[in-house]
Design an enzyme around this catalytic site. Structure first.
Site, PDB file in Angstrom:
ATOM      1  N   GLU A 152      27.735  31.856  41.780  1.00  0.00           N
ATOM      2  CA  GLU A 152      28.900  31.044  41.417  1.00  0.00           C
ATOM      3  C   GLU A 152      29.881  30.934  42.587  1.00  0.00           C
ATOM      4  O   GLU A 152      30.530  31.924  42.938  1.00  0.00           O
ATOM      5  CB  GLU A 152      29.614  31.692  40.216  1.00  0.00           C
ATOM      6  CG  GLU A 152      30.859  30.933  39.788  1.00  0.00           C
ATOM      7  CD  GLU A 152      31.584  31.589  38.613  1.00  0.00           C
ATOM      8  OE1 GLU A 152      31.281  32.756  38.281  1.00  0.00           O
ATOM      9  OE2 GLU A 152      32.471  30.926  38.051  1.00  0.00           O
ATOM     10  N   GLU A 246      34.978  29.402  30.059  1.00  0.00           N
ATOM     11  CA  GLU A 246      35.526  30.637  30.643  1.00  0.00           C
ATOM     12  C   GLU A 246      36.979  30.341  31.015  1.00  0.00           C
ATOM     13  O   GLU A 246      37.262  29.817  32.089  1.00  0.00           O
ATOM     14  CB  GLU A 246      34.719  31.046  31.877  1.00  0.00           C
ATOM     15  CG  GLU A 246      35.149  32.408  32.399  1.00  0.00           C
ATOM     16  CD  GLU A 246      34.870  32.567  33.878  1.00  0.00           C
ATOM     17  OE1 GLU A 246      34.465  33.660  34.270  1.00  0.00           O
ATOM     18  OE2 GLU A 246      35.083  31.612  34.661  1.00  0.00           O
TER      19      GLU A 246
HETATM   20  C1  LER Z   1      34.084  34.178  37.256  1.00  0.00           C
HETATM   21  O1  LER Z   1      33.214  33.419  36.496  1.00  0.00           O
HETATM   22  C2  LER Z   1      35.182  33.377  37.802  1.00  0.00           C
HETATM   23  O2  LER Z   1      35.209  32.182  37.630  1.00  0.00           O
HETATM   24  C3  LER Z   1      36.202  34.080  38.558  1.00  0.00           C
HETATM   25  O3  LER Z   1      37.230  33.198  38.932  1.00  0.00           O
HETATM   26  C4  LER Z   1      36.798  35.225  37.791  1.00  0.00           C
HETATM   27  O4  LER Z   1      37.903  35.672  38.471  1.00  0.00           O
HETATM   28 MN    MN Z   2      33.677  31.159  36.421  1.00  0.00          MN
END
Ligand code: LER
Ligand code: MN
Length: 271
Positions: A152, A246
């Site tokens: 990610e 999220e």
């Molecule tokens: C984790 O998925 C994310 O997006 C980070 O920014 C968490 O701090």
């Molecule tokens: Mn994230």
């Protein structure tokens, strides 16, 4: 496309970046609200009671597309590119545990900030080399269990290594690890990528999973990202995977989870 909600067990650290906490109530509420699945944020494998989770997701007809690892970094301070070998070794051990949990549910495991950063006085090359050594060990273990790892890109204010999709895909290509995919988060893309729709289109072949949060990290619809355009782009390029919410649990977890699914269901009908 299916829609998931990020949740964590009851005993999760305050830093766990999730909407709901507590397995039983989170799973029940996610199902009642109409989510298709849950993303399970874990500090380590001991937090996951496999039998209990299996029973709950079967009862509520939910899937677990991803086990997420943010707490491994935020809570345990483990990171793949640490100059300290002991920290790298511990990170591998804990991460293999998350792979074990993911394997139980046919889930993937995400690598956000746990991938680590470029440490003071070190170079991009050294950092990439450490990342490669650690990921090769974990990916070897994961592929035997049929578990995919997803990287990610995270914005520059949280980390200084792999901020946008160009950098994520460059590294994935360089490493040549089949079981390593890309996991864009539109909150980070809004800060780092030239164009959210452009990068999603360009790199669709690498994308296995996507985080949704609005520009202010609140529920979709409460900031200024154009989710209709983002979803249209994903439809155009034939993305058929998961969208996971999220977000900050604000103004309160129930309202945030409800707003997200109500807003997104208008754009993404139930599969
Ligand atoms: C984790 O998925 C994310 O997006 C980070 O920014 C968490 O701090
Ligand atoms: Mn994230």
């Amino acid at each position: 496309m299916k829609i998931a909600l990020a949740i964590a067990p009851e005993n999760a650290l305050p830093s766990a970046f999730v909407v709901f906490r507590g397995l039983e109530s989170s799973i029940r509420k996610a199902a009642e609200l109409g989510y298709d699945g849950i993303e399970l944020a874990l500090l380590n494998k001991d937090q996951a009671d496999i039998g209990k989770i299996r029973k709950l997701i079967t009862e509520y007809h939910l899937e677990i597309p991803v086990v997420s690892s943010g707490q491994v970094f935020a809570g345990s301070r483990l990171w793949f590119t640490s100059p300290d070998r002991a920290i790298r070794e511990k990170a591998v051990e804990v991460f293999k545990g998350l792979v074990d949990v993911a394997a139980e549910f046919g889930a993937m495991v995400n690598m956000g900030r746990v991938r680590g950063f470029i440490a003071e006085g070190e170079t991009q090359e050294t950092t990439e080399q450490r990342f490669k050594e650690v990921v090769e060990q974990i990916a070897g273990y994961a592929s035997k269990k049929g578990v995919k790892l997803i990287l990610e890109p995270v914005n520059r204010y949280e980390i200084n290594f792999i901020n946008n999709l160009d950098q994520g895909v460059d590294l994935i290509k360089k490493l040549g690890i089949d079981s390593l995919g890309l996991m864009p988060d539109v909150f980070h893309m809004n800060i780092e990528d030239d164009s959210i729709e452009g990068s999603l289109k360009k790199y669709i072949d690498y994308i296995d999973y996507i985080h949704f949060a609005d520009s202010n990290r609140l529920a979709p619809g409460w900031g200024h990202l154009d989710f209709r355009s983002i979803v249209n782009t994903l439809n155009e390029v034939g993305y058929n995977g998961w969208i996971s919410v999220e977000i900050l649990p604000e103004p309160d977890p129930d309202s945030a989870a409800k707003q997200s699914i109500e807003y997104l269901r208008k754009l993404i009908p139930t599969a």
